[in-house]
Design a protein around this motif. Structure first.
Motif, PDB file in Angstrom:
ATOM      1  N   LEU A 112      18.651  21.649  34.677  1.00 30.99           N
ATOM      2  CA  LEU A 112      19.751  22.411  35.190  1.00 30.99           C
ATOM      3  C   LEU A 112      18.450  22.951  36.275  1.00 30.99           C
ATOM      4  N   ASN A 113      16.862  23.001  35.924  1.00 30.91           N
ATOM      5  CA  ASN A 113      16.217  23.485  37.062  1.00 30.91           C
ATOM      6  C   ASN A 113      16.345  23.215  38.516  1.00 30.91           C
ATOM      7  N   PRO A 114      16.641  21.402  39.017  1.00 28.74           N
ATOM      8  CA  PRO A 114      16.985  20.993  39.989  1.00 28.74           C
ATOM      9  C   PRO A 114      18.236  21.823  40.798  1.00 28.74           C
ATOM     10  N   VAL A 115      19.152  22.553  39.829  1.00 29.48           N
ATOM     11  CA  VAL A 115      20.306  23.721  40.954  1.00 29.48           C
ATOM     12  C   VAL A 115      19.467  24.564  40.950  1.00 29.48           C
ATOM     13  N   PHE A 116      18.533  24.754  39.949  1.00 30.17           N
ATOM     14  CA  PHE A 116      18.228  26.169  41.072  1.00 30.17           C
ATOM     15  C   PHE A 116      16.879  26.155  41.973  1.00 30.17           C
ATOM     16  N   ALA A 117      15.982  25.197  41.794  1.00 29.81           N
ATOM     17  CA  ALA A 117      15.409  24.765  43.193  1.00 29.81           C
ATOM     18  C   ALA A 117      16.377  24.559  44.150  1.00 29.81           C
ATOM     19  N   MET A 118      16.950  23.348  44.495  1.00 29.41           N
ATOM     20  CA  MET A 118      18.158  23.647  45.536  1.00 29.41           C
ATOM     21  C   MET A 118      18.006  24.589  46.194  1.00 29.41           C
ATOM     22  N   VAL A 119      18.613  26.010  45.607  1.00 30.09           N
ATOM     23  CA  VAL A 119      19.340  26.986  45.673  1.00 30.09           C
ATOM     24  C   VAL A 119      17.942  27.456  46.404  1.00 30.09           C
ATOM     25  N   PHE A 120      17.292  27.845  46.019  1.00 34.41           N
ATOM     26  CA  PHE A 120      16.083  28.314  46.647  1.00 34.41           C
ATOM     27  C   PHE A 120      15.265  27.610  47.278  1.00 34.41           C
ATOM     28  N   ALA A 121      15.708  26.483  47.765  1.00 32.52           N
ATOM     29  CA  ALA A 121      15.097  25.863  49.200  1.00 32.52           C
ATOM     30  C   ALA A 121      16.131  26.090  50.307  1.00 32.52           C
ATOM     31  N   VAL A 139      26.236  15.021  39.738  1.00 30.38           N
ATOM     32  CA  VAL A 139      26.495  14.011  38.890  1.00 30.38           C
ATOM     33  C   VAL A 139      25.329  14.246  37.841  1.00 30.38           C
ATOM     34  N   SER A 140      24.057  14.374  38.679  1.00 34.46           N
ATOM     35  CA  SER A 140      23.272  14.190  37.358  1.00 34.46           C
ATOM     36  C   SER A 140      23.444  15.315  36.551  1.00 34.46           C
ATOM     37  N   LEU A 141      23.484  16.734  37.209  1.00 34.83           N
ATOM     38  CA  LEU A 141      23.890  17.536  35.889  1.00 34.83           C
ATOM     39  C   LEU A 141      25.213  17.451  35.295  1.00 34.83           C
ATOM     40  N   ALA A 142      25.737  17.015  36.152  1.00 42.47           N
ATOM     41  CA  ALA A 142      27.028  16.681  35.076  1.00 42.47           C
ATOM     42  C   ALA A 142      26.701  16.285  33.597  1.00 42.47           C
ATOM     43  N   GLY A 143      26.255  15.425  33.995  1.00 46.45           N
ATOM     44  CA  GLY A 143      25.185  14.524  32.695  1.00 46.45           C
ATOM     45  C   GLY A 143      24.405  14.656  31.896  1.00 46.45           C
ATOM     46  N   ALA A 144      24.399  16.185  32.464  1.00 49.11           N
ATOM     47  CA  ALA A 144      22.847  17.022  31.179  1.00 49.11           C
ATOM     48  C   ALA A 144      23.942  17.355  30.637  1.00 49.11           C
ATOM     49  N   LEU A 145      24.727  18.493  30.765  1.00 46.52           N
ATOM     50  CA  LEU A 145      25.402  19.097  30.248  1.00 46.52           C
ATOM     51  C   LEU A 145      26.830  18.625  29.522  1.00 46.52           C
ATOM     52  N   ILE A 146      27.175  17.293  30.247  1.00 45.35           N
ATOM     53  CA  ILE A 146      27.497  16.769  28.719  1.00 45.35           C
ATOM     54  C   ILE A 146      26.178  16.249  27.601  1.00 45.35           C
ATOM     55  N   LEU A 147      24.828  16.015  28.338  1.00 43.17           N
ATOM     56  CA  LEU A 147      24.121  16.495  26.538  1.00 43.17           C
ATOM     57  C   LEU A 147      24.199  17.303  25.963  1.00 43.17           C
ATOM     58  N   LEU A 148      24.408  18.108  26.715  1.00 41.41           N
ATOM     59  CA  LEU A 148      24.066  19.946  26.173  1.00 41.41           C
ATOM     60  C   LEU A 148      24.929  20.458  24.190  1.00 41.41           C
ATOM     61  N   LEU A 273      23.272   8.041  25.579  1.00 40.86           N
ATOM     62  CA  LEU A 273      23.875   7.634  25.849  1.00 40.86           C
ATOM     63  C   LEU A 273      24.904   7.074  27.458  1.00 40.86           C
ATOM     64  N   MET A 274      25.902   8.378  26.960  1.00 41.43           N
ATOM     65  CA  MET A 274      26.420   8.486  28.149  1.00 41.43           C
ATOM     66  C   MET A 274      26.418   9.340  28.918  1.00 41.43           C
ATOM     67  N   GLY A 275      25.516  10.551  28.433  1.00 39.38           N
ATOM     68  CA  GLY A 275      24.518  11.387  29.723  1.00 39.38           C
ATOM     69  C   GLY A 275      23.477  11.369  30.188  1.00 39.38           C
ATOM     70  N   ALA A 276      22.748  10.431  30.101  1.00 40.71           N
ATOM     71  CA  ALA A 276      21.467   9.519  30.317  1.00 40.71           C
ATOM     72  C   ALA A 276      22.733   8.722  31.101  1.00 40.71           C
ATOM     73  N   ALA A 277      22.948   7.888  31.037  1.00 39.18           N
ATOM     74  CA  ALA A 277      24.100   7.390  32.310  1.00 39.18           C
ATOM     75  C   ALA A 277      24.328   7.660  33.256  1.00 39.18           C
ATOM     76  N   ILE A 278      24.717   8.485  33.172  1.00 31.99           N
ATOM     77  CA  ILE A 278      25.079   9.849  34.087  1.00 31.99           C
ATOM     78  C   ILE A 278      24.195   9.853  35.257  1.00 31.99           C
ATOM     79  N   ILE A 279      23.700  10.463  34.704  1.00 35.26           N
ATOM     80  CA  ILE A 279      22.237  11.306  35.202  1.00 35.26           C
ATOM     81  C   ILE A 279      21.769   9.744  36.332  1.00 35.26           C
ATOM     82  N   LEU A 280      21.457   9.364  35.372  1.00 32.29           N
ATOM     83  CA  LEU A 280      20.934   7.998  36.321  1.00 32.29           C
ATOM     84  C   LEU A 280      21.663   7.153  37.302  1.00 32.29           C
ATOM     85  N   SER A 281      23.526   7.030  37.115  1.00 31.97           N
ATOM     86  CA  SER A 281      23.996   6.868  38.241  1.00 31.97           C
ATOM     87  C   SER A 281      24.253   8.252  39.351  1.00 31.97           C
TER      88      SER A 281
END
Length: 296
Positions: A112-121, A139-148, A273-281
């Protein structure tokens, strides 16, 4: 060879290497906290793990400075102190989460830190985040949330340490970006690790117990790996906007999954595996879109 590549591609390569090294630090911190290196099976306190990270990183960078003897410019003390406090707090919280919750869950929350960083930027750096970057990050965040795995097990109290770490790390990314445009990377690393060593030493005094030789070795590996990751991270940030390179840092997820398998024999399930694939996408979407925009 790197000077022949575009700044964006070079930034991506540095960030990929930083992500690989950061995944290695996660494994080392987890093994130290769970007592893998301890003869009695009792892990080190998280303050001692953070101490090892900063102490050995500082020794490495201090030796480099002593050999190279670079000329440092004026220090921006308030900015360095703020960055170091954020760095020590973020890494200590992350290590705490890694000890108590599964590594994939901790990594997913930390993404989730990229989301915070993008907002701070946006307000701090004045960067404009276009729709393609938002889409790639989304898209990457969606993959991370799936892994959560949003179930009762995912919301154990230790998960909040990872969430707090993600927010603080996102803020630190922006501070690094501001420093990287004003000072040389070696000066940034030396100042950060010197201040971090002082902070970590003070905190460790309250919980100190003598580490075993293997634990000293683990802390040394942690510190040296972290300093290499920091160097690659700063080099990446110097070559592109923060909102561009932070999404690439999500590649540490598949790196962490592989290391988790070899260190703890943890086999990723289909959700992982699905979450990782979505993040890489998401990362690939950002990469190809930026390369196409650069060529036109």
């Amino acid at each position: 060879m790197l000077h022949r590549l575009s700044p964006q591609l070079t930034s991506i390569l540095f960030m990929l290497l930083a992500s690989f090294l950061l995944a290695g630090t996660s494994i080392l911190a987890k093994t130290l906290g769970q007592g893998v290196f301890s003869p009695d099976g009792n892990g080190l306190h998280v303050f001692q793990i953070s101490f090892g990270r900063f102490a050995f990183a500082f020794l490495a960078i201090a030796a480099t400075v002593a050999i190279l003897r670079p000329k440092f410019g004026p220090l921006e003390i308030p900015l360095h102190v703020a960055r170091t406090m954020a760095g020590w707090s973020g890494i200590t919280l992350a290590f705490t989460a890694l000890i108590w919750i599964p590594l994939p869950d901790a990594q997913a929350i930390n993404f989730l830190n990229p989301v915070f960083a993008m907002v701070f930027a946006i307000p701090i750096l004045g960067e404009r985040v276009g729709p393609w970057r938002w889409l790639a990050a989304g898209v990457s965040l969606a993959g991370a949330l799936i892994l959560l795995r949003p179930s009762g097990a995912s919301f154990q109290p230790a998960a909040f340490f990872a969430l707090a770490s993600a927010a603080i790390t996102g803020f630190e990314v922006i501070l690094i970006k501001r420093l990287s445009g004003r000072q040389a990377p070696l000066q940034i690393l030396f100042t950060n690790n010197a201040l971090g060593f002082c902070i970590a030493s003070l905190a460790a005094l309250f919980v100190w117990s003598a580490p075993a030789p293997a634990e000293w070795g683990g802390m040394a590996a942690l510190g040296l790996t972290m300093i290499c990751a920091q160097a690659c991270f700063i080099q990446s940030m110097r070559r592109a906007e923060a909102s561009f390179v932070i999404s690439v840092s999500l590649s540490s997820l598949p790196f962490a999954a592989l290391m988790d398998y070899f260190a703890f024999n943890a086999v990723p399930d289909r959700i992982s595996l699905m979450g990782a694939a979505i993040i890489l996408s998401g990362v690939l979407l950002l990469f190809f879109r930026e390369m196409r925009a650069k060529s036109t």
